[in-house]
Design a protein around this motif. Structure first.
Motif, PDB file in Angstrom:
ATOM      1  N   PHE A 171       5.288  -1.314 -11.933  1.00  0.00           N
ATOM      2  CA  PHE A 171       5.737  -1.573 -11.207  1.00  0.00           C
ATOM      3  C   PHE A 171       5.340  -3.377 -11.359  1.00  0.00           C
ATOM      4  O   PHE A 171       4.294  -3.963 -11.272  1.00  0.00           O
ATOM      5  N   THR A 172       6.235  -3.908 -10.302  1.00  0.00           N
ATOM      6  CA  THR A 172       6.346  -5.541 -10.520  1.00  0.00           C
ATOM      7  C   THR A 172       6.019  -6.357  -9.039  1.00  0.00           C
ATOM      8  O   THR A 172       7.473  -5.427  -8.121  1.00  0.00           O
ATOM      9  N   ILE A 173       5.832  -6.703  -8.392  1.00  0.00           N
ATOM     10  CA  ILE A 173       5.596  -7.969  -6.579  1.00  0.00           C
ATOM     11  C   ILE A 173       6.062  -8.846  -6.870  1.00  0.00           C
ATOM     12  O   ILE A 173       5.681  -9.276  -8.618  1.00  0.00           O
ATOM     13  N   SER A 174       6.960  -9.235  -6.456  1.00  0.00           N
ATOM     14  CA  SER A 174       7.060 -10.479  -6.380  1.00  0.00           C
ATOM     15  C   SER A 174       7.271 -10.637  -4.984  1.00  0.00           C
ATOM     16  O   SER A 174       7.441 -10.050  -3.698  1.00  0.00           O
ATOM     17  N   ARG A 175       7.955 -12.495  -4.860  1.00  0.00           N
ATOM     18  CA  ARG A 175       8.463 -13.396  -3.452  1.00  0.00           C
ATOM     19  C   ARG A 175       8.584 -14.024  -3.407  1.00  0.00           C
ATOM     20  O   ARG A 175       9.009 -14.818  -4.407  1.00  0.00           O
ATOM     21  N   ASP A 176       9.517 -13.977  -2.247  1.00  0.00           N
ATOM     22  CA  ASP A 176      10.612 -15.348  -2.434  1.00  0.00           C
ATOM     23  C   ASP A 176       9.698 -16.350  -1.039  1.00  0.00           C
ATOM     24  O   ASP A 176      10.090 -15.482   0.412  1.00  0.00           O
ATOM     25  N   PHE A 209       0.556  -1.232   0.152  1.00  0.00           N
ATOM     26  CA  PHE A 209       0.432  -0.411   0.401  1.00  0.00           C
ATOM     27  C   PHE A 209       0.495   1.460   0.208  1.00  0.00           C
ATOM     28  O   PHE A 209       1.882   0.687   0.245  1.00  0.00           O
ATOM     29  N   ARG A 210       0.082   2.482  -0.141  1.00  0.00           N
ATOM     30  CA  ARG A 210       0.944   3.886  -0.444  1.00  0.00           C
ATOM     31  C   ARG A 210       0.237   4.548   0.192  1.00  0.00           C
ATOM     32  O   ARG A 210      -0.989   4.664   0.019  1.00  0.00           O
ATOM     33  N   GLN A 211       0.663   5.527   0.641  1.00  0.00           N
ATOM     34  CA  GLN A 211      -0.587   6.576   1.967  1.00  0.00           C
ATOM     35  C   GLN A 211       0.518   7.614   0.813  1.00  0.00           C
ATOM     36  O   GLN A 211       1.216   7.987   1.913  1.00  0.00           O
ATOM     37  N   ALA A 212      -0.091   8.808   0.481  1.00  0.00           N
ATOM     38  CA  ALA A 212       0.529   9.944   0.539  1.00  0.00           C
ATOM     39  C   ALA A 212      -0.058  11.391   1.268  1.00  0.00           C
ATOM     40  O   ALA A 212      -1.701  10.811   1.573  1.00  0.00           O
ATOM     41  N   PRO A 213       0.352  11.831   1.733  1.00  0.00           N
ATOM     42  CA  PRO A 213      -0.368  13.383   2.636  1.00  0.00           C
ATOM     43  C   PRO A 213      -1.705  14.266   2.564  1.00  0.00           C
ATOM     44  O   PRO A 213      -1.442  14.269   0.708  1.00  0.00           O
ATOM     45  N   GLY A 214      -2.384  13.957   2.668  1.00  0.00           N
ATOM     46  CA  GLY A 214      -3.850  14.552   1.654  1.00  0.00           C
ATOM     47  C   GLY A 214      -4.597  13.687   0.938  1.00  0.00           C
ATOM     48  O   GLY A 214      -5.124  13.644   0.378  1.00  0.00           O
ATOM     49  N   ARG A 271      -0.677  -6.780  -4.859  1.00  0.00           N
ATOM     50  CA  ARG A 271      -1.072  -7.680  -4.269  1.00  0.00           C
ATOM     51  C   ARG A 271      -0.521  -8.965  -5.095  1.00  0.00           C
ATOM     52  O   ARG A 271      -0.861  -8.981  -6.213  1.00  0.00           O
ATOM     53  N   ILE A 272      -0.048 -10.545  -4.346  1.00  0.00           N
ATOM     54  CA  ILE A 272       0.279 -11.569  -5.078  1.00  0.00           C
ATOM     55  C   ILE A 272      -0.368 -12.422  -3.540  1.00  0.00           C
ATOM     56  O   ILE A 272      -0.127 -12.399  -2.466  1.00  0.00           O
ATOM     57  N   TYR A 273      -0.838 -13.059  -4.497  1.00  0.00           N
ATOM     58  CA  TYR A 273      -1.542 -14.622  -3.846  1.00  0.00           C
ATOM     59  C   TYR A 273       0.323 -15.601  -3.899  1.00  0.00           C
ATOM     60  O   TYR A 273       0.246 -15.833  -4.611  1.00  0.00           O
ATOM     61  N   GLN A 274       0.464 -16.171  -2.702  1.00  0.00           N
ATOM     62  CA  GLN A 274       1.655 -16.061  -2.147  1.00  0.00           C
ATOM     63  C   GLN A 274       1.660 -17.898  -3.638  1.00  0.00           C
ATOM     64  O   GLN A 274       3.072 -18.371  -3.441  1.00  0.00           O
ATOM     65  N   LEU A 275       0.904 -18.806  -3.013  1.00  0.00           N
ATOM     66  CA  LEU A 275       1.181 -19.562  -3.674  1.00  0.00           C
ATOM     67  C   LEU A 275       1.610 -20.579  -4.989  1.00  0.00           C
ATOM     68  O   LEU A 275       2.555 -20.971  -5.332  1.00  0.00           O
ATOM     69  N   ILE A 276       0.022 -19.014  -5.569  1.00  0.00           N
ATOM     70  CA  ILE A 276       1.175 -19.423  -6.881  1.00  0.00           C
ATOM     71  C   ILE A 276       1.191 -17.666  -7.119  1.00  0.00           C
ATOM     72  O   ILE A 276       1.644 -17.941  -9.196  1.00  0.00           O
ATOM     73  N   GLY A 277       1.990 -17.695  -6.823  1.00  0.00           N
ATOM     74  CA  GLY A 277       2.581 -15.943  -7.871  1.00  0.00           C
ATOM     75  C   GLY A 277       1.718 -15.084  -8.265  1.00  0.00           C
ATOM     76  O   GLY A 277       2.363 -13.949  -9.176  1.00  0.00           O
ATOM     77  N   MET A 278      -0.317 -14.835  -8.011  1.00  0.00           N
ATOM     78  CA  MET A 278      -0.718 -14.253  -9.383  1.00  0.00           C
ATOM     79  C   MET A 278      -0.791 -12.834  -8.743  1.00  0.00           C
ATOM     80  O   MET A 278      -1.271 -12.318  -7.340  1.00  0.00           O
ATOM     81  N   PRO A 279      -0.217 -11.978  -9.317  1.00  0.00           N
ATOM     82  CA  PRO A 279       0.105 -10.731  -9.251  1.00  0.00           C
ATOM     83  C   PRO A 279      -1.297  -9.707  -9.456  1.00  0.00           C
ATOM     84  O   PRO A 279      -2.483 -10.468 -10.583  1.00  0.00           O
ATOM     85  N   ASP A 280      -1.941  -8.844  -9.151  1.00  0.00           N
ATOM     86  CA  ASP A 280      -2.569  -7.298  -9.471  1.00  0.00           C
ATOM     87  C   ASP A 280      -1.998  -6.594  -9.336  1.00  0.00           C
ATOM     88  O   ASP A 280      -1.663  -6.202  -8.196  1.00  0.00           O
ATOM     89  N   TYR A 281      -2.017  -5.403  -9.428  1.00  0.00           N
ATOM     90  CA  TYR A 281      -1.941  -4.273  -9.659  1.00  0.00           C
ATOM     91  C   TYR A 281      -2.899  -2.641  -9.682  1.00  0.00           C
ATOM     92  O   TYR A 281      -4.109  -2.888 -10.360  1.00  0.00           O
ATOM     93  N   ALA A 282      -2.974  -2.022  -9.256  1.00  0.00           N
ATOM     94  CA  ALA A 282      -3.731  -0.999  -9.422  1.00  0.00           C
ATOM     95  C   ALA A 282      -3.483   0.495 -10.995  1.00  0.00           C
ATOM     96  O   ALA A 282      -1.939  -0.303 -11.112  1.00  0.00           O
ATOM     97  N   GLY A 283      -4.405  -0.166 -11.009  1.00  0.00           N
ATOM     98  CA  GLY A 283      -4.346   1.165 -12.700  1.00  0.00           C
ATOM     99  C   GLY A 283      -2.907   2.049 -12.709  1.00  0.00           C
ATOM    100  O   GLY A 283      -2.656   1.819 -13.581  1.00  0.00           O
TER     101      GLY A 283
END
Length: 120
Positions: free
Chosen positions: A65-70, A34-39, A47-59
């Motif tokens: 951006f790329t999300i990944s996991r170990d 997540f991110r939070q900017a002032p105001g 976000r990512i589903y850890q088991l099979i690594g399915m990523p999802d992004y804000a438009g």
């Protein structure tokens, strides 16, 4: 309780890149950033589903951006490229609730966050 520690934030110029890391004290099926900017409202970035690594992004970040996991390290990463000034804010990771086969944007635990600054 799951402890989450983020790192990797900093200051970059527009067009630059940063890689954020989030080390979790335990495994979680779904993880997100997540991110939070002032105001501004809090925004779910990726976000990512850890088991099979399915990523999802804000438009607003899709394609940049790329999300990944170990899973062995219980660590989630966020590679951020082509950064824009509007990407600046406090970025934090969280364990997300898993509901009916989907990672929701509701979180159980979150970290303290790491600051990202993007100058134009």
């Amino acid at each position: 309780q799951v402890q989450l520690v983020e790192s990797g934030g900093g200051s970059v110029q527009a067009g630059g890149s940063l890689r954020l890391s989030c080390a979790a004290s335990a495994y979680s099926t779904c993880m997100g950033w997540f991110r939070q900017a002032p105001g501004k409202e809090r925004e779910g970035v990726a976000r990512i589903y850890q088991l099979i690594g399915m990523p999802d992004y804000a438009g607003s970040v899709k394609g940049r951006f790329t999300i990944s996991r170990d899973n062995a390290k219980n660590t989630v990463y966020l590679q951020m490229n082509s950064l824009k000034p509007e990407d600046a804010g406090l970025y934090y990771c969280a364990t997300l609730k898993y509901l009916r086969g989907t990672c929701t944007w509701d979180y159980d635990y979150r970290g303290q966050g790491t600051q990202v600054t993007v100058s134009s």
